[in-house]
Each structure stands twice: as C-alpha cells, then as structure tokens.
Design an enzyme around this catalytic site. Structure first.
Site, short mmCIF file in Angstrom:
data_model
loop_
_atom_site.label_atom_id
_atom_site.label_comp_id
_atom_site.label_asym_id
_atom_site.label_seq_id
_atom_site.Cartn_x
_atom_site.Cartn_y
_atom_site.Cartn_z
N TYR A 75 -4.08 -0.57 9.78
CA TYR A 75 -3.89 -0.93 8.37
C TYR A 75 -2.44 -0.67 7.95
O TYR A 75 -1.78 -1.54 7.38
CB TYR A 75 -4.86 -0.11 7.51
CG TYR A 75 -4.75 -0.40 6.03
CD1 TYR A 75 -5.38 -1.51 5.47
CD2 TYR A 75 -4.03 0.45 5.19
CE1 TYR A 75 -5.28 -1.77 4.12
CE2 TYR A 75 -3.92 0.19 3.83
CZ TYR A 75 -4.55 -0.92 3.30
OH TYR A 75 -4.45 -1.18 1.97
N SER A 82 0.86 -1.18 0.00
CA SER A 82 0.00 0.00 0.00
C SER A 82 0.89 1.23 0.00
O SER A 82 2.01 1.20 0.50
CB SER A 82 -0.87 0.01 1.25
OG SER A 82 -1.45 1.29 1.42
#
Ligand code: ZN
Length: 655
Positions: free
Chosen positions: A552, A539
C-alpha cells in the site's frame, strides 16, 4: 390520443380544486400535450376571506410548477374582478402586468400567477385547460395551418392569430371570444402556440382537450405520415466533443455542458437534405424558445454561429429595446451530421430539457415539411420572445451560478467513504458529477438526478476506462476535474510474508489504473474551458509509512511521484494536479465499530481517544477530506500545482 380519465381515481379527488389537480396531472402525464412545465390550467371558484366574505376567485397555475406533479398549493388564488378590470385597460407593460397579477393574489405566500391568468379569467367556463400539444403546433406552424385547423374543427374552436403570451393575447381574446363563441365552441386554437379547452367540469374540459388534440393527431396520421429513419450507427469518434464544448463555452463566456443524442432519428434529421434551412425556422411554440433559447447550429463551428448570432442580435436589439449586456451568443442546440443532436446548457437539467424539447421539435418540423413547409414565427417575434422582460427576470431569479456550474467532475471509488463524500462536495458546488466504482451501488447513489452519472467499472481494465470516459463525454461533453480516489487497503502483512500476486494486485489497483486514467483523460482535461484539475488521494503513509503496509505504502508513494511528474509535464496545458494525504479517516466502510474498538484497545485508548489521536486532537471525517479536495479544484488553488497537503489533524511524524 388516449384519454387517461379514470372515474374511481377521480372520485378520490373531492372538491373543485382537487378535481383541478387530478385532471391537470393527467395532462402533464402526456408529453405530446405538455413538456417540462409547459401548459397551464385554472378553475373558477369562490374563496372565503377572513371576514367570511365570498370572493369570486380564479385558481390558476403558478409559475415554477409542472402539471405532471402539480399540487393544490401550486394553484394561485387571484381575484376575478381584478383580472377582468385589467383586461379592460388599453395597454399594460409586461412588468406592470406581472406586478398587478401578484397584487391580485389572495395568498401572499403563493407563487406568481401564470402570465396567461387574465386570459383564463376571460373564458367564461369554470375549468380551462391549456397545452402546447405537438399535433396542434405542427399544423399551425405551416403556411396553410389556419385553413387546416378550420377544416379539422369547423366552428367548434375559435382561432386566434399569433400574439405574444401575456396582456396582448388576453386583450385579443377579450375581443374575439365574446364575438365568436357559440354554444358549439369547446376550444380555442392559438396559431404557432397551442390550444385551450374549457368546460363546466374538470372531466368535460379534459375530455374536450383529448378529443380535440386526438382529431389533430388523426389528421396528421392521414396527411403527414412520417417514415421511420434508416438505421445509422452512432459515430465512434467522440473525441471531438470536448473541443466543441470548449468553443461553445468560450462563446458563452462561462463553462457549458453538452449532452449528445446520437441515434437513427437525430442522425437522419441532421442529414436531411434541407437541414440548413429547416433547422433555422424557429421553435414550435414560444414556450420552447424560453427553454431552448437559440435553437440550431449546423456542424460544429461555434465561432461562426456566434458571429451570425451577434449580427441577428444587433439587427433586432434596438427595436426590441434590449441592451447589448444581455447578449449570450452561445447556441443551445447543435445539429451535427456525425453526432446527431447536441444540447448545450449551463446545468445538466437544462441540457436534458433541451434534448426532450428538441426531439419533439424534430418531428414537428419533419411533419410540417410534409404539410407543405414548416413555418414558425418571424424573426422579430422570436427575438422579442427570447428577450422577453418576464423571461429575463425569471432567468435572473434562477440565481447566481455556483463555483463549478457548467463543469464536470469525475470521482473514482465513489460508492462509499471519501469518494462518496467527494461526489457530494462537487454536487454542492454545482458540478455535474460522474461517480465510478467497482461496486454497482454507485449507479443508483442519487436516483434520477440529471447532474449525477454513476458508472460501475473495473479500473484495472483499459477498455472499461475508455468506455467510462466516452460515457462521460457523451453525457456531459467533457471533463474538468478528476479525483483519483479509488484504492484498496489490504490487511497488514510483513514483507517476508508478502506474496508476489498480492503485491501486484495492490499495484494494479492503487497505481497502474491511475496511470491509465490520467493518460486517457489528458486530452479531455486539456480541453476543459477553465483548465483541467486533478486531485490525487495519497496517504499519510507516503511521508510516514508504517510497518505491515509495504504494498500500500509503496503504491501510494509511486502514485505521489507520478502526480508530481504529471504536474511538471501538464503545466504547459494549464492542468493543475495536487495531492492530499489523509490519515485516520474512520467514517468509511473498512472501519466498523468492532475494528475501531480492537485498534483502540490495542493502543490502550478509548475509541474516541483513538479517533482523535493527533496533534490537534480533532477527528478527521470523509467530509473534511472531500471539502478540501473540492476546494483544491477552485480559485484558491488556481496558482498551485504539484502540492501535497496532509489532512490528518497534525501528525508528529509528518510535521
Ligand atoms: Zn401557452
């Protein structure tokens, strides 16, 4: 044998060609008659050409179609006079025949006519049906087969000895048919090959096929009953399959897929006391050698098989005028006392066809044994069938393999978004793909495609991970490429408000499950014929975290570090592991139009500006990420491991 003819259905098919389509499909619907494109049918009619002239025409099944789904356009119109004239030549090579058949067609767009077209033309009846019915090939593949056929059918069928399909067979029929046919003749049996029926209407020809094969089936029921196999439990040790696949692929020179069928019947066959002998006696009909190529290897010794095959090839190739460059010594069927039946093929569709054909072959062989001994064609006949010019030409026409043909990719989080796009990117490149997701929709993403297997699973369960890898291996033989994409993105929450169990949930799904999959998949990736490859969906939050996404971002950062360590540890196994860091991919489930508008407004932008809010002002789609992911498993990245590639249109914090 059940007669499927239905008068009211048939009445919907007006005209001879429509009737031909109807009854051909009835034949195709019965796997005991024809399987996967086998068999062929024809009808004789008159074709009006552009000048209004009537030409006597044979409409015969073209190559590449399957009786079960055949349509009008699949019947090729060929000039009857040309067929009859060809049959009077004293000899005609296969390649010349193929060319002449094509030249005799009345439609330049039609497929190539069946190689049995001349034979169909020679039979005087209007409708001709040809199948490789199991019952017929069972009886004709025995020493006393011809006597048994005559006992069953008397003078109602003509019997032809085995001759290779094509011109020689047509020539033989041209001699025998007029000499032996009487008013009682309703069919023709080809030893070690199949059966023809014929009639003046579609129904008459079809009824005769069903009646003839039915009589052969009744004979077998009485004279060669099969005992049902004793229950055997399938082997729990599937870990040997990827190693076997590696060996078979090495022998072939390209990656192959293996499909295993382990049930009471396949195990009983593999454990038959005479299996070493009966498995080596060749396929039930020449049509099957084309589909299955070399049948039968005992046990799992791929190298020994390939050595024996090379000897067989060298012994036969000179008389058959076949060059060494055509040698492909990989087995297509492997019979193993632990795994039962294993089918080896370049594509998932191939392995499925091979399995279907061999499951029937097993039964044919066992019944043949009861009838005094299964006995297929001799070695020379089998060899010339396998290396038949026309078949080799067909193989060439089948097209060059794609980059991942013969390889298996597993994608997690495959039901939507980037994962779903990855499935497509790998399918497009020829791979067999296993899509995994907690959403059961993943199972039916692609309907019945042989090259896609959807598995619904919860990746936080180790048992489910083990089970999905086992399914993958039993279905395709191993694992070459792994895309770790599954993950959740919880709603934004500041650290002071983040509960322990919420943190743990994100860690369990986005991090822990990936460790478990990597660990369990490692032996499979290690056995990949062209070495394992892993792509991890990271990410932008790894190099450039944002507030409110601590769980996350921390999970993705830890996952990145895990992948980097794996790159170091697995390099010795030639397994490559690389990461992509996507950002702002909006064509996924979580980004509804409403959420997008909300976010854009929050930043004072239009939705379009918001989507392109990056250095290049480009919108990044799931497909963009998927294409990069697939390419990272290909040749361009063959010398790269441990790399992290942002795919975000350029992000000023990442750059
Ligand atoms: Zn045939």
């Amino acid at each position: 044998m059940e007669n499927l003819w239905n008068d009211s259905e048939a009445a919907k098919h007006q005209g001879v060609l429509a009737e031909r389509v109807y009854s051909s499909r009835l034949l195709g619907a019965n796997p005991a008659l024809v399987l996967h494109g086998g068999g062929n049918t024809s009808v004789k009619d008159v074709w009006k050409n552009i000048f209004g002239e009537a030409e006597a025409t044979l409409f015969v099944k073209g190559s590449g179609s399957d009786l079960i789904s055949i349509e009008r356009k699949d019947f090729v119109p060929v000039r009857m006079d040309a067929m009859l004239k060809l049959s009077r030549l004293s000899q005609l090579s296969d390649m010349d025949m193929a060319r002449e058949l094509k030249l005799a067609t009345l439609d330049p767009n039609a497929p190539a006519p069946s190689v049995e077209a001349i034979l169909h033309a020679l039979i005087p009846h209007r409708f001709v049906d040809h199948t490789h019915a199991d019952a017929i090939v069972t009886i004709t593949n025995t020493a006393s087969g011809e006597a048994r056929i005559r006992e069953i059918f008397g003078d109602e069928v003509i019997v032809l000895p085995y001759v290779m399909p094509g011109f020689d067979l047509a020539k033989l029929c041209a001699e025998v048919f007029p000499a032996q046919a009487t008013s009682r003749t309703i069919g023709m049996v080809l030893m070690n090959h199949g059966i023809f029926s014929f009639g003046d209407t579609a129904k008459e020809s079809y009824d005769r096929m069903i009646a003839l094969v039915g009589r052969a089936e009744d004979y077998l029921k009485k004279n060669a009953p099969l005992l049902s196999a004793a229950e055997s439990a399938p082997t729990s040790d599937w870990s040997a399959l990827p190693e076997l696949r590696k060996k078979v692929s090495a022998v072939a020179g390209f990656p192959m897929l293996l499909r295993s069928k382990c049930d009471s019947n396949t195990l009983a066959f593999a454990r038959h006391p005479k299996i070493a002998d009966i498995s080596q006696r060749g396929p039930a009909t020449p049509d099957h050698i084309i589909r299955t190529k070399r049948v039968a290897m005992l046990g799992r010794d791929a190298e020994a098989y390939s050595l024996a095959y090379k000897k067989y090839f060298e012994k036969n190739c000179q008389s058959a005028k076949v060059s060494l460059t055509m040698l492909d010594p990989a087995p297509r069927v492997i019979i193993d006392p632990e795994f039962g039946l294993i089918s080896a093929g370049r594509t998932a569709r191939d392995t499925q066809i091979i399995e279907d054909v061999y499951l029937r072959t097993q039964e044919i062989v066992l019944r043949g044994e009861v009838l005094g001994g299964y006995q297929a064609l001799g070695e020379a006949d089998l060899f010339s069938m396998e290396y038949w010019d026309l078949e080799q030409a067909k193989l060439k026409k089948a097209g060059a393999p794609k980059v991942f043909t013969g390889e298996i990719a597993l994608v997690t989080g495959a039901a939507s978004g980037i994962g779903k796009a990855c499935v497509q990117a790998f399918l497009d490149r020829g791979a067999a793909v296993v899509g995994v997701d907690i959403n059961p929709a993943v199972e039916s993403l692609y309907g019945q495609r042989a090259d896609y297997l959807g598995i619904a699973a919860n990746l936080t369960s180790l048992d489910e991970i083990k089970s999905l890898l086992e399914k993958t291996v039993r279905h395709y033989g191993g694992l070459d490429m792994l895309v770790l994409n599954a993950g959740i993105f919880p709603g934004g929450k500041k650290i002071e408000a983040l509960a322990d169990d919420e943190w743990r949930k994100v860690m369990a799904i986005n991090l822990d499950s990936n460790l478990a999959i990597m660990r369990e998949a490692h032996p499979l990736l290690k056995a990949a014929p062209r070495y394992g490859r892993v792509v991890v969906m990271g990410s932008k939050n790894v190099p450039a975290p944002g507030p409110g996404a601590s769980a996350y971002s921390a999970a993705k950062a830890a996952l990145t570090q895990l992948a980097r360590v794996a790159a170091l540890e697995w390099g010795k196994d030639s397994i490559r592991i690389n990461l992509v860091h996507p950002n702002a991919v909006f064509d996924t489930g979580i980004w509804t139009a409403e959420v997008l508008l909300q976010r854009a407004t929050h930043y004072g932008m239009t939705v379009d500006e918001y989507k392109r809010n990056n250095v290049l002002h480009e919108e990044v789609s799931s497909k963009d990420v998927a294409e990069l992911t697939a390419e990272m498993c290909g040749a361009l990245f063959s010398k790269i491991t441990g790399a992290q590639i942002p795919i975000d249109g350029g992000n000023d914090r990442v750059i």
